[in-house]
Design a protein around this motif. Structure first.
Motif, PDB file in Angstrom:
ATOM      1  N   HIS A   1       0.852  -1.190   0.000  1.00 48.58           N
ATOM      2  CA  HIS A   1       0.000   0.000   0.000  1.00 48.58           C
ATOM      3  C   HIS A   1       0.886   1.238   0.000  1.00 48.58           C
TER       4      HIS A   1
ATOM      5  N   ALA B   1      -1.551  -3.460   3.368  1.00 50.73           N
ATOM      6  CA  ALA B   1      -2.982  -3.364   3.652  1.00 50.73           C
ATOM      7  C   ALA B   1      -3.582  -4.768   3.573  1.00 50.73           C
TER       8      ALA B   1
ATOM      9  N   THR C   1      -6.169  -7.583   2.698  1.00 53.40           N
ATOM     10  CA  THR C   1      -7.104  -7.834   1.608  1.00 53.40           C
ATOM     11  C   THR C   1      -7.786  -9.167   1.851  1.00 53.40           C
TER      12      THR C   1
ATOM     13  N   ASN D   1     -19.061  -6.612  -2.474  1.00 52.49           N
ATOM     14  CA  ASN D   1     -18.012  -6.213  -1.539  1.00 52.49           C
ATOM     15  C   ASN D   1     -18.567  -5.277  -0.474  1.00 52.49           C
ATOM     16  N   GLU D   2     -19.460  -4.374  -0.862  1.00 55.90           N
ATOM     17  CA  GLU D   2     -20.044  -3.426   0.090  1.00 55.90           C
ATOM     18  C   GLU D   2     -20.931  -4.128   1.122  1.00 55.90           C
TER      19      GLU D   2
ATOM     20  N   LYS E   1     -18.670  -5.916   3.516  1.00 60.02           N
ATOM     21  CA  LYS E   1     -18.028  -4.944   4.398  1.00 60.02           C
ATOM     22  C   LYS E   1     -19.009  -4.447   5.467  1.00 60.02           C
TER      23      LYS E   1
ATOM     24  N   LYS F   1      -8.979  -3.763   4.272  1.00 62.50           N
ATOM     25  CA  LYS F   1      -9.057  -2.557   3.456  1.00 62.50           C
ATOM     26  C   LYS F   1      -9.662  -2.865   2.087  1.00 62.50           C
ATOM     27  N   TYR F   2      -9.298  -3.997   1.510  1.00 55.35           N
ATOM     28  CA  TYR F   2      -9.752  -4.371   0.169  1.00 55.35           C
ATOM     29  C   TYR F   2     -10.444  -5.729   0.193  1.00 55.35           C
ATOM     30  N   PHE F   3     -11.337  -5.939  -0.779  1.00 53.23           N
ATOM     31  CA  PHE F   3     -12.053  -7.203  -0.937  1.00 53.23           C
ATOM     32  C   PHE F   3     -11.908  -7.643  -2.387  1.00 53.23           C
ATOM     33  N   LEU F   4     -11.677  -8.924  -2.570  1.00 57.23           N
ATOM     34  CA  LEU F   4     -11.448  -9.446  -3.915  1.00 57.23           C
ATOM     35  C   LEU F   4     -12.082 -10.827  -4.041  1.00 57.23           C
TER      36      LEU F   4
END
Length: 66
Positions: free
Chosen positions: A7, A13, A15, A27-28, A31, A45-48
């Motif tokens: 990051h 960060a 993930t 993803n939202e 979260k 921090k991130y979603f994949l």
């Protein structure tokens, strides 16, 4: 699985790499659910969404595959 990725502002960060059959899961929404269940600093921090080939592997994935 949760992995660490480089990051710009921070050193790394978190993930979240996941696989789902639920077409309505975004993803939202994931979260938002985690915000209800976890302390804010524990939420990645991130979603994949992971490709099928990555999740079927018996070996640990390499960062460049994610």
């Amino acid at each position: 699985m949760v992995v660490s990725v480089p990051h710009n502002e921070w050193t790394n960060a978190a993930t979240l790499v996941y696989q789902t059959d639920d077409k309505n899961l975004t993803n939202e929404s994931l979260k938002d659910y985690l915000k209800q269940e976890l302390h804010p600093h524990l939420i990645p921090k991130y979603f994949l969404i992971a490709p099928e080939s990555l999740m079927n592997s018996e070996m640990k994935p390499k960062r460049f595959e994610i």
